[in-house]
Design a protein around this motif. Structure first.
Motif, PDB file in Angstrom:
ATOM      1  N   ASN A   1     -40.209  24.266  64.111  1.00  0.00           N
ATOM      2  CA  ASN A   1     -41.297  25.280  63.867  1.00  0.00           C
ATOM      3  C   ASN A   1     -40.585  26.779  63.300  1.00  0.00           C
ATOM      4  OD1 ASN A   1     -40.164  26.063  66.362  1.00  0.00           O
ATOM      5  ND2 ASN A   1     -42.076  26.361  67.199  1.00  0.00           N
ATOM      6  N   ASP A   2     -39.151  26.643  63.128  1.00  0.00           N
ATOM      7  CA  ASP A   2     -38.442  27.889  62.722  1.00  0.00           C
ATOM      8  C   ASP A   2     -38.793  27.914  61.287  1.00  0.00           C
ATOM      9  OD1 ASP A   2     -36.480  29.582  63.110  1.00  0.00           O
ATOM     10  OD2 ASP A   2     -35.153  28.424  61.746  1.00  0.00           O
ATOM     11  N   PRO A   3     -38.818  29.364  60.947  1.00  0.00           N
ATOM     12  CA  PRO A   3     -39.193  29.795  59.449  1.00  0.00           C
ATOM     13  C   PRO A   3     -37.870  28.973  58.637  1.00  0.00           C
ATOM     14  CG  PRO A   3     -39.381  31.458  60.681  1.00  0.00           C
ATOM     15  CD  PRO A   3     -38.878  30.507  61.560  1.00  0.00           C
TER      16      PRO A   3
ATOM     17  N   VAL B   1     -43.433  30.750  53.159  1.00  0.00           N
ATOM     18  CA  VAL B   1     -43.266  30.703  54.857  1.00  0.00           C
ATOM     19  C   VAL B   1     -43.576  32.056  55.206  1.00  0.00           C
ATOM     20  CG1 VAL B   1     -41.553  30.438  56.548  1.00  0.00           C
ATOM     21  CG2 VAL B   1     -41.909  28.718  54.809  1.00  0.00           C
ATOM     22  N   HIS B   2     -42.788  32.949  54.664  1.00  0.00           N
ATOM     23  CA  HIS B   2     -42.781  34.299  55.467  1.00  0.00           C
ATOM     24  C   HIS B   2     -44.061  35.131  55.186  1.00  0.00           C
ATOM     25  CE1 HIS B   2     -38.546  33.655  55.660  1.00  0.00           C
ATOM     26  NE2 HIS B   2     -38.759  34.231  56.866  1.00  0.00           N
TER      27      HIS B   2
ATOM     28  N   SER C   1     -46.266  31.737  58.211  1.00  0.00           N
ATOM     29  CA  SER C   1     -45.891  32.481  59.712  1.00  0.00           C
ATOM     30  C   SER C   1     -47.046  33.088  60.127  1.00  0.00           C
ATOM     31  CB  SER C   1     -44.783  33.506  59.449  1.00  0.00           C
ATOM     32  OG  SER C   1     -44.923  34.259  58.472  1.00  0.00           O
TER      33      SER C   1
END
Length: 149
Positions: free
Chosen positions: A64-66, A90-91, A95
């Protein structure tokens, strides 16, 4: 004569106007300055991209890490998405804790803009509310998806 950017600085002296005269000195000097700026900007973009690639390569491997999400989205071959667009998605979107796809569409400004006047009801296209950067990225992504299908 068509110039490529790699050869432009070398072949700039040979360029002639439509009348056959050489370019004025000030114009030639200005074009040299533009080419130098372009070279500098390209070097800076290349350095930023290399730094991003380095961070992605050395980032943590949690699911689950960006960084892992960016790598996963950038690996999708069918739509031709790059690291820059994947990183933005993603960001900017993934997120966030958005409930469903409608919430994503509202955040990006991809919902319809209805025009209701009396008995007439019609759509006026996309709403302009929302994150413009995400909206542009999602529209580009949709066009890429259509072109690769």
């Amino acid at each position: 004569m068509r110039l490529s950017l790699r050869q432009a600085a070398d072949r700039l002296e040979a360029i002639r106007t439509a009348e056959g005269t050489a370019l004025p000195h000030n114009t030639r000097a200005e074009l040299h300055r533009f080419l130098e700026r372009l070279s500098l900007v390209r070097q800076q973009i290349r350095a930023i991209e290399q730094e991003r690639e380095r961070k992605l390569a050395t980032g943590p491997a949690a699911e689950n890490d960006p960084h892992a999400m960016v790598r996963l989205i950038a690996r999708i071959i069918g739509i031709g998405i790059g690291v820059e667009t994947a990183d933005m998605l993603v960001h900017e979107i993934l997120s966030r804790g958005l409930r469903d796809r409608r919430a994503v569409a509202r955040y990006a400004g991809l919902t319809g803009s209805p025009d209701e006047s009396g008995q007439r009801r019609r759509e006026r296209g996309l709403a302009r509310a929302g994150n413009a950067r995400v909206r542009r990225g999602m529209i580009q992504l949709a066009w890429r998806f259509l072109s690769f299908q």
